[in-house]
Design a protein around this motif. Structure first.
Motif, PDB file in Angstrom:
ATOM      1  N   LEU A  54       0.842  -1.203   0.000  1.00  7.82           N
ATOM      2  CA  LEU A  54       0.000   0.000   0.000  1.00  7.82           C
ATOM      3  C   LEU A  54       0.874   1.249   0.000  1.00  7.82           C
ATOM      4  CD1 LEU A  54      -2.902  -0.731   2.524  1.00  7.82           C
ATOM      5  CD2 LEU A  54      -2.953  -0.835   0.041  1.00  7.82           C
ATOM      6  N   PRO A  55       0.420   2.297  -0.703  1.00  5.38           N
ATOM      7  CA  PRO A  55       1.187   3.542  -0.708  1.00  5.38           C
ATOM      8  C   PRO A  55       1.324   4.094   0.711  1.00  5.38           C
ATOM      9  CG  PRO A  55      -0.614   3.612  -2.294  1.00  5.38           C
ATOM     10  CD  PRO A  55      -0.820   2.390  -1.481  1.00  5.38           C
ATOM     11  N   SER A  56       2.369   4.848   0.947  1.00  8.53           N
ATOM     12  CA  SER A  56       2.550   5.502   2.245  1.00  8.53           C
ATOM     13  C   SER A  56       1.530   6.627   2.383  1.00  8.53           C
ATOM     14  CB  SER A  56       3.955   6.092   2.301  1.00  8.53           C
ATOM     15  OG  SER A  56       4.090   7.016   1.235  1.00  8.53           O
ATOM     16  N   GLY A  57       1.389   7.150   3.580  1.00 11.81           N
ATOM     17  CA  GLY A  57       0.498   8.293   3.798  1.00 11.81           C
ATOM     18  C   GLY A  57      -0.939   7.958   3.493  1.00 11.81           C
ATOM     19  N   CYS A  58      -1.624   8.833   2.766  1.00 11.10           N
ATOM     20  CA  CYS A  58      -2.988   8.545   2.332  1.00 11.10           C
ATOM     21  C   CYS A  58      -2.921   7.540   1.185  1.00 11.10           C
ATOM     22  CB  CYS A  58      -3.677   9.820   1.857  1.00 11.10           C
ATOM     23  SG  CYS A  58      -5.257   9.471   1.049  1.00 11.10           S
ATOM     24  N   PRO A  59      -3.550   6.353   1.337  1.00 11.53           N
ATOM     25  CA  PRO A  59      -3.414   5.332   0.288  1.00 11.53           C
ATOM     26  C   PRO A  59      -3.960   5.766  -1.079  1.00 11.53           C
ATOM     27  CG  PRO A  59      -4.965   4.627   1.999  1.00 11.53           C
ATOM     28  CD  PRO A  59      -4.330   5.887   2.481  1.00 11.53           C
ATOM     29  N   PHE A  60      -4.767   6.822  -1.097  1.00 12.88           N
ATOM     30  CA  PHE A  60      -5.329   7.287  -2.366  1.00 12.88           C
ATOM     31  C   PHE A  60      -4.400   8.283  -3.069  1.00 12.88           C
ATOM     32  CE2 PHE A  60      -8.673   9.784  -4.787  1.00 12.88           C
ATOM     33  CZ  PHE A  60      -8.945   8.764  -5.695  1.00 12.88           C
ATOM     34  N   HIS A  61      -3.282   8.698  -2.430  1.00 18.42           N
ATOM     35  CA  HIS A  61      -2.530   9.839  -2.978  1.00 18.42           C
ATOM     36  C   HIS A  61      -2.001   9.631  -4.415  1.00 18.42           C
ATOM     37  CE1 HIS A  61       1.503   8.240  -1.500  1.00 18.42           C
ATOM     38  NE2 HIS A  61       1.846   8.796  -2.635  1.00 18.42           N
ATOM     39  N   PRO A  62      -1.606   8.379  -4.817  1.00 22.44           N
ATOM     40  CA  PRO A  62      -1.114   8.289  -6.205  1.00 22.44           C
ATOM     41  C   PRO A  62      -2.194   8.569  -7.264  1.00 22.44           C
ATOM     42  CG  PRO A  62      -0.425   6.374  -4.905  1.00 22.44           C
ATOM     43  CD  PRO A  62      -1.448   7.109  -4.102  1.00 22.44           C
ATOM     44  N   ARG A  63      -3.470   8.472  -6.873  1.00 19.63           N
ATOM     45  CA  ARG A  63      -4.556   8.688  -7.838  1.00 19.63           C
ATOM     46  C   ARG A  63      -5.282  10.006  -7.610  1.00 19.63           C
ATOM     47  NH1 ARG A  63      -8.119   3.279  -7.433  1.00 19.63           N
ATOM     48  NH2 ARG A  63      -8.885   3.850  -9.494  1.00 19.63           N
ATOM     49  N   CYS A  64      -4.907  10.739  -6.581  1.00 15.40           N
ATOM     50  CA  CYS A  64      -5.699  11.897  -6.173  1.00 15.40           C
ATOM     51  C   CYS A  64      -5.211  13.162  -6.854  1.00 15.40           C
ATOM     52  CB  CYS A  64      -5.617  12.057  -4.658  1.00 15.40           C
ATOM     53  SG  CYS A  64      -6.630  13.416  -4.056  1.00 15.40           S
ATOM     54  N   THR A  65      -6.137  13.899  -7.480  1.00 17.51           N
ATOM     55  CA  THR A  65      -5.769  15.140  -8.160  1.00 17.51           C
ATOM     56  C   THR A  65      -5.529  16.276  -7.163  1.00 17.51           C
ATOM     57  OG1 THR A  65      -8.122  15.478  -8.487  1.00 17.51           O
ATOM     58  CG2 THR A  65      -6.888  14.680 -10.379  1.00 17.51           C
ATOM     59  N   HIS A  66      -5.931  16.080  -5.896  1.00 15.44           N
ATOM     60  CA  HIS A  66      -5.734  17.119  -4.880  1.00 15.44           C
ATOM     61  C   HIS A  66      -4.541  16.849  -3.979  1.00 15.44           C
ATOM     62  CE1 HIS A  66      -9.690  18.846  -5.728  1.00 15.44           C
ATOM     63  NE2 HIS A  66     -10.107  17.612  -5.843  1.00 15.44           N
ATOM     64  N   ALA A  67      -3.775  15.797  -4.278  1.00 18.80           N
ATOM     65  CA  ALA A  67      -2.715  15.371  -3.352  1.00 18.80           C
ATOM     66  C   ALA A  67      -1.744  16.504  -3.050  1.00 18.80           C
ATOM     67  CB  ALA A  67      -1.976  14.168  -3.916  1.00 18.80           C
ATOM     68  N   MET A  68      -1.434  16.646  -1.766  1.00 16.12           N
ATOM     69  CA  MET A  68      -0.468  17.661  -1.309  1.00 16.12           C
ATOM     70  C   MET A  68       0.753  16.916  -0.789  1.00 16.12           C
ATOM     71  SD  MET A  68      -3.309  19.633   0.946  1.00 16.12           S
ATOM     72  CE  MET A  68      -4.291  18.203   1.297  1.00 16.12           C
ATOM     73  N   GLU A  69       1.770  17.699  -0.378  1.00 17.74           N
ATOM     74  CA  GLU A  69       3.005  17.091   0.101  1.00 17.74           C
ATOM     75  C   GLU A  69       2.746  16.118   1.273  1.00 17.74           C
ATOM     76  OE1 GLU A  69       5.578  17.211  -1.766  1.00 17.74           O
ATOM     77  OE2 GLU A  69       6.453  15.781  -0.344  1.00 17.74           O
ATOM     78  N   ARG A  70       1.978  16.561   2.261  1.00 22.03           N
ATOM     79  CA  ARG A  70       1.783  15.725   3.457  1.00 22.03           C
ATOM     80  C   ARG A  70       1.023  14.430   3.156  1.00 22.03           C
ATOM     81  NH1 ARG A  70      -2.639  18.781   7.348  1.00 22.03           N
ATOM     82  NH2 ARG A  70      -1.807  17.283   8.843  1.00 22.03           N
TER      83      ARG A  70
END
Ligand code: SF4
Length: 321
Positions: free
Chosen positions: A280-296
């Motif tokens: 699973l991705p680190s941090g928020c698991p949706f971040h690789p697909r999320c258009t709103h993803a931020m650094e944190r």
């Protein structure tokens, strides 16, 4: 508020040849008595693992519940003995699976099968149990003349009705239905869903409807939980969740429904692949697909937050700190 079911921080792992699968990860879920919840997510999101955990059916190994509580009627099911779980399963909590034959015994007549379940959980005579069986078959729309028939003598939709009769025979407080109509053709699907809706009202059973179909949820459920990569990412009453979804994944799910009135409208699929559960991705698991993803989002896991009264979400866009 008195909850029928309160799942807190549930985590479930499977050991496989490819590595450790984090099937469920820090999952939160609540259900009040008589309430119906749509449990929505893609294949592999952990919906069925959650249901099997509630039923005490995670086999160890390869499965293992590593964390959390499943409070049902005030008691933590994860601390219950196998004997206590046997009386909960089929009695206070019943489950309907996708393939009706999973739950039916091919060599026993349907009335006998329902009666067996009644005898297992109630102090009644065999004769009374058989009488209840025939009544339950009538409740689900199967005539008493067919009570002595074997499962193979029924069509797919009728078999699923028998399964529903077995599930409801002990008047459970909670019914979990895992994609109960997926194996049926469309018209039969609608009939079975209509039946479930009627029965839910009649018996006042709480219902968890596991599905990937937002249409089914819209039709039957009061509350909705959206599952992604092993956890619930958003939970609310149906109306706010459908009209003002907060989590970018939920927004994407609604955008991916094709517009039936418009032939030109193509399926807007959420870009990217469902995450590999062994990695699973680190941090928020949706971040690789999320258009709103931020650094944190890449490093920190968002907290489960009540963004609006009764509307919960796990996303930094709606977390106040
Ligand atoms: Fe997107 Fe970040 Fe929210 Fe995750 S926490 S859904 S990556 S904005």
């Amino acid at each position: 508020d008195k909850m029928l079911l309160d799942i807190q921080g549930l985590s479930v792992r499977y050991t496989t040849e490819d590595g450790i699968v984090r099937a469920v990860e820090d999952l939160q879920l609540k259900l009040a008595p008589g309430e119906s919840l749509g449990f929505v997510g893609e294949t592999g999101a952990g919906k069925t693992t959650t249901a099997l955990s509630i039923m005490g059916l995670i086999s160890e190994p390869p499965g293992k519940i590593t964390d959390g509580k499943i409070i049902f009627q005030g008691k933590d099911l994860l601390k219950a003995s196998e004997e206590e779980m046997r009386s909960v399963r089929g009695g206070k909590i019943a489950m309907i699976f996708q393939d009706p034959m999973t739950s039916l015994n091919p060599v026993i007549t349907v009335d006998e099968q329902i009666a067996e379940m009644v005898l297992l959980h109630n102090d009644v005579s065999k004769k009374e149990a058989l009488k209840i069986a025939v009544e339950m078959l009538e409740v689900v729309g199967i005539r008493s003349e067919r009570a002595h028939e074997y499962p193979h003598q029924f069509s797919g939709g009728m078999k699923q009705r028998v399964v529903i009769a077995i599930a409801l025979a002990c008047n459970p407080a909670l019914l979990i239905a895992d994609e109960p109509t997926t194996a049926l053709d469309v018209t039969i699907q609608a009939q079975v869903l209509e039946l479930m809706k009627d029965l839910k009202r009649k018996f006042n059973t709480a219902l968890i409807m596991i599905t990937h179909d937002l249409g089914v949820v819209a039709d039957i459920c009061e509350k909705v939980a959206i599952m992604y990569a092993g956890s619930v990412v958003e939970y609310a009453e149906k109306r706010p969740l459908y009209t003002e979804p907060l989590h970018p994944y939920t927004v994407g799910l609604f955008n991916s429904i094709p517009d039936v009135d418009d032939d030109e409208e193509f399926l807007k699929v959420i870009p990217g692949l469902t995450p590999d559960p062994t990695n699973l991705p680190s941090g928020c698991p949706f971040h690789p697909r999320c258009t709103h993803a931020m650094e944190r989002c890449r490093t920190e896991r968002p907290r489960w937050t009540e963004a609006r009264p009764g509307h919960f979400v796990a996303c930094f866009l709606h977390q106040k700190d």
